[in-house]
Design a protein around this motif. Structure first.
Motif, PDB file in Angstrom:
ATOM      1  N   ARG A  86      40.620  14.875  14.399  1.00 53.00           N
ATOM      2  CA  ARG A  86      40.913  13.712  15.904  1.00 53.00           C
ATOM      3  C   ARG A  86      41.006  14.081  16.935  1.00 53.00           C
ATOM      4  O   ARG A  86      40.676  13.066  17.915  1.00 53.00           O
ATOM      5  N   TYR A  87      40.789  15.416  17.439  1.00 50.26           N
ATOM      6  CA  TYR A  87      40.623  15.416  18.759  1.00 50.26           C
ATOM      7  C   TYR A  87      38.732  15.161  19.121  1.00 50.26           C
ATOM      8  O   TYR A  87      39.187  15.068  20.090  1.00 50.26           O
ATOM      9  N   ALA A  88      38.356  15.271  18.422  1.00 54.08           N
ATOM     10  CA  ALA A  88      36.790  15.714  18.975  1.00 54.08           C
ATOM     11  C   ALA A  88      35.804  14.501  18.161  1.00 54.08           C
ATOM     12  O   ALA A  88      35.638  15.534  16.814  1.00 54.08           O
ATOM     13  N   PRO A  89      36.316  13.079  17.937  1.00 55.85           N
ATOM     14  CA  PRO A  89      35.608  12.655  17.319  1.00 55.85           C
ATOM     15  C   PRO A  89      33.658  12.624  16.537  1.00 55.85           C
ATOM     16  O   PRO A  89      33.387  12.442  17.980  1.00 55.85           O
ATOM     17  N   PRO A  90      33.522  13.209  15.512  1.00 57.75           N
ATOM     18  CA  PRO A  90      31.747  13.019  15.380  1.00 57.75           C
ATOM     19  C   PRO A  90      31.517  11.637  15.663  1.00 57.75           C
ATOM     20  O   PRO A  90      30.179  11.676  16.706  1.00 57.75           O
ATOM     21  N   VAL A  91      31.961  10.649  15.628  1.00 58.97           N
ATOM     22  CA  VAL A  91      31.706   9.519  15.524  1.00 58.97           C
ATOM     23  C   VAL A  91      32.929   8.485  16.395  1.00 58.97           C
ATOM     24  O   VAL A  91      34.096   8.871  15.797  1.00 58.97           O
ATOM     25  N   PRO A  92      32.636   8.950  18.096  1.00 57.27           N
ATOM     26  CA  PRO A  92      33.918   8.565  18.757  1.00 57.27           C
ATOM     27  C   PRO A  92      34.208   6.451  18.492  1.00 57.27           C
ATOM     28  O   PRO A  92      35.312   6.366  19.377  1.00 57.27           O
ATOM     29  N   PHE A  93      33.538   6.207  18.541  1.00 57.68           N
ATOM     30  CA  PHE A  93      34.151   4.801  18.122  1.00 57.68           C
ATOM     31  C   PHE A  93      33.075   4.261  16.616  1.00 57.68           C
ATOM     32  O   PHE A  93      31.882   4.435  16.465  1.00 57.68           O
ATOM     33  N   ALA A  94      33.078   2.324  17.303  1.00 55.59           N
ATOM     34  CA  ALA A  94      32.652   1.868  16.061  1.00 55.59           C
ATOM     35  C   ALA A  94      32.576   0.479  16.631  1.00 55.59           C
ATOM     36  O   ALA A  94      33.902   0.288  17.646  1.00 55.59           O
ATOM     37  N   SER A  95      32.194  -0.844  16.322  1.00 53.23           N
ATOM     38  CA  SER A  95      31.834  -2.306  17.409  1.00 53.23           C
ATOM     39  C   SER A  95      32.133  -2.843  15.686  1.00 53.23           C
ATOM     40  O   SER A  95      31.902  -2.724  14.469  1.00 53.23           O
ATOM     41  N   ARG A  96      32.770  -3.610  15.936  1.00 53.81           N
ATOM     42  CA  ARG A  96      33.025  -5.278  15.084  1.00 53.81           C
ATOM     43  C   ARG A  96      32.961  -6.258  15.702  1.00 53.81           C
ATOM     44  O   ARG A  96      32.806  -7.057  17.010  1.00 53.81           O
ATOM     45  N   ILE A  97      33.063  -8.135  14.854  1.00 56.93           N
ATOM     46  CA  ILE A  97      32.716  -8.976  15.246  1.00 56.93           C
ATOM     47  C   ILE A  97      33.605 -10.223  14.905  1.00 56.93           C
ATOM     48  O   ILE A  97      33.829  -9.922  13.723  1.00 56.93           O
ATOM     49  N   ASP A 101      46.847   8.573  21.269  1.00 55.41           N
ATOM     50  CA  ASP A 101      47.460   7.580  21.522  1.00 55.41           C
ATOM     51  C   ASP A 101      48.616   7.856  21.777  1.00 55.41           C
ATOM     52  O   ASP A 101      49.358   8.305  20.449  1.00 55.41           O
ATOM     53  N   PRO A 102      49.451   8.238  22.347  1.00 61.22           N
ATOM     54  CA  PRO A 102      51.036   8.923  22.796  1.00 61.22           C
ATOM     55  C   PRO A 102      51.946   8.209  21.339  1.00 61.22           C
ATOM     56  O   PRO A 102      52.755   8.458  21.321  1.00 61.22           O
ATOM     57  N   GLU A 103      51.554   6.434  21.563  1.00 60.53           N
ATOM     58  CA  GLU A 103      52.458   6.064  20.378  1.00 60.53           C
ATOM     59  C   GLU A 103      52.366   6.621  18.772  1.00 60.53           C
ATOM     60  O   GLU A 103      53.523   6.264  18.239  1.00 60.53           O
ATOM     61  N   ALA A 104      51.216   7.030  19.243  1.00 63.58           N
ATOM     62  CA  ALA A 104      50.899   8.085  17.562  1.00 63.58           C
ATOM     63  C   ALA A 104      50.590   9.104  17.033  1.00 63.58           C
ATOM     64  O   ALA A 104      51.260   9.463  16.169  1.00 63.58           O
ATOM     65  N   TYR A 105      51.004   9.992  18.373  1.00 65.58           N
ATOM     66  CA  TYR A 105      50.963  11.199  18.360  1.00 65.58           C
ATOM     67  C   TYR A 105      51.615  12.132  18.746  1.00 65.58           C
ATOM     68  O   TYR A 105      51.474  11.306  20.613  1.00 65.58           O
ATOM     69  N   ALA A 106      52.731  12.521  18.771  1.00 66.13           N
ATOM     70  CA  ALA A 106      53.490  13.652  20.291  1.00 66.13           C
ATOM     71  C   ALA A 106      52.398  14.793  21.126  1.00 66.13           C
ATOM     72  O   ALA A 106      51.497  15.338  20.370  1.00 66.13           O
ATOM     73  N   GLU A 107      52.521  14.859  22.112  1.00 60.67           N
ATOM     74  CA  GLU A 107      51.388  15.661  22.308  1.00 60.67           C
ATOM     75  C   GLU A 107      50.170  15.378  22.012  1.00 60.67           C
ATOM     76  O   GLU A 107      48.841  16.099  21.743  1.00 60.67           O
ATOM     77  N   PRO A 108      49.288  14.316  22.532  1.00 59.42           N
ATOM     78  CA  PRO A 108      48.170  13.365  21.578  1.00 59.42           C
ATOM     79  C   PRO A 108      47.334  14.947  22.374  1.00 59.42           C
ATOM     80  O   PRO A 108      45.724  14.568  21.665  1.00 59.42           O
ATOM     81  N   ASP A 109      47.186  14.986  24.018  1.00 62.14           N
ATOM     82  CA  ASP A 109      46.063  15.732  24.567  1.00 62.14           C
ATOM     83  C   ASP A 109      45.442  17.378  24.266  1.00 62.14           C
ATOM     84  O   ASP A 109      45.636  17.689  24.057  1.00 62.14           O
TER      85      ASP A 109
END
Ligand code: HEM
Length: 367
Positions: A249-260, A288-296
């Protein structure tokens, strides 16, 4: 950016999706896919192009189904024994050195050994497989740096030859490995020879450096950045699976993906025409603070009821190797706690020189 809303439109380039809810919705939306409307590849020069990760249904469904039996629970249990053995061998030699590079001496050889086993690469080709795998993994899920393109093409061609030779052998003498599984499907015309080679390449690229980064990131986050969480884990090694999830969660090895967008789609109040590319920022959605408490905060014991992170994506492309990657992470952490409880980072880590993968090329440590 997040304060301005769940979607950010930079002056140039595709919209960036930052929210967990929106990313999850897009990943499950059948009007949004990997390819351009009409089925053309959006990035034909990508190393993963032509593999099922960049296909949409029905080809994606057909090819994923053929590879999926390699990850069924009975086989995963067998892999665990093998993962534990390789882990112990690697860590015992590392402990003897006293100081070593966590990435090159442990995090990198472990997944390569696991994928070799899974595919059925014989020992005499293990070095050739690992060398080519490393080269190909330089450009996973993105485009490669120009200077490396020739070496990468040579690696792809050599792996193609290796897989083709092994297919030939497995046709005559099938075993309990992925190449045999796919070769059997080929004989029933469910997969072409080219798709077969590409599927093997996908398993190598998708399962290699991603897992290296999981183990490297876990070591740095736990032993160096958050020693109180490392102490907690040492007290209760059964927290290892939760530690793996929190690292992801904190350090995703794949930080993003794309879609079309393959047709017009309304997204967060905007109308997006067909062919619009979207960038899904997993690293942002995971905090995302809406999904996780204390997200950082990096916390092994997170509140119950929080959604799963998006580091393995979601929807039809959800990482096929997730159970295996989780197992490798858990086995690695348990063994590190047992064999090197005083593990510490002793020098400057070298981050990967790419934004498509998040992790370290080198992580100097002492036991
Ligand atoms: C797909 C991450 C390990 C095989 C994916 C995707 C992500 C991902 C984010 C989906 C990309 C997208 O939706 O655009 C990871 C991470 C790993 C890992 C973070 C390690 C920590 C593995 C392993 C294997 C593997 C060990 C197999 C040996 C695959 C395959 C797909 C995939 C085959 C394509 C699935 C599809 O398109 O249906 N992975 N992966 N992954 N991964 Fe993994």
């Amino acid at each position: 950016l997040r304060a301005r809303g769940p979607v950010h439109q930079p002056k140039q380039g595709p919209p960036l999706l930052l929210s967990h809810r929106l990313c999850s919705e897009v990943l499950r939306d059948t009007r949004i896919g990997m390819r351009l409307p009409g089925g053309r590849s959006a990035s034909p020069n990508n190393t993963l192009s032509g593999t099922f990760i960049e296909y949409d249904p029905p080809d994606h469904t057909r090819l994923r189904r053929l590879a999926a039996p390699a990850f069924r629970p009975r086989l995963l249990r067998d892999y665990r024994t093998r993962i534990e053995k390789v882990t112990l061998d690697l860590l015992h030699s590392a402990v003897r050195k006293g100081e070593f590079d966590l990435v090159t001496d442990f995090a990198s050889p472990l997944p390569i050994a696991v994928i070799s086993d899974l595919l059925g690469i014989p020992d005499e080709h293990a070095d050739r497989f690992a060398r080519n795998g490393r080269l190909m993994a330089e450009s996973p899920m993105g485009t490669s740096r120009l200077g490396h393109q020739r070496a990468i093409n040579a690696a792809i061609a050599d792996l193609g030859r290796l897989f083709a030779d092994l297919m030939e052998q497995r046709r005559a003498d099938p075993r309990d490995d992925v190449i045999s599984l796919l070769t059997a499907a080929e004989s029933e015309d469910r997969i072409t020879a080219d798709e077969l080679v590409k599927t093997c390449g996908l398993l190598l690229i998708a399962g290699f450096e991603t897992t290296v980064n999981l183990i490297g990131n876990a070591t740095k986050l736990l032993t160096d950045d958050h020693p109180a969480q490392w102490a907690l884990l040492k007290q209760d090694p059964d927290l290892a699976p939760r530690a793996v999830e929190e690292v992801l969660r904190y350090a995703p090895p794949v930080p993003f993906a794309s879609r079309i967008c393959q047709e017009t789609v309304d997204l967060d109040g905007r109308s997006l025409p067909p062919k619009t590319m979207l960038m899904l920022l997993f690293a942002a959605a995971n905090r995302d603070p809406e999904a996780y408490a204390e997200p950082d905060q990096f916390l092994l014991e997170r509140a119950a009821g929080e959604p799963e992170h998006l580091s393995f994506s979601s929807g039809i492309h959800y990482c096929l190797g997730a159970p295996l990657a989780r197992m490798e992470g858990e086995v690695a952490l348990r063994a590190m706690i047992e064999l090197m409880p005083n593990l510490r980072v002793i020098g400057e880590p070298t981050p990967r020189p790419t934004n498509v993968l998040r992790g370290y090329l080198h992580l100097p440590v002492a036991v």
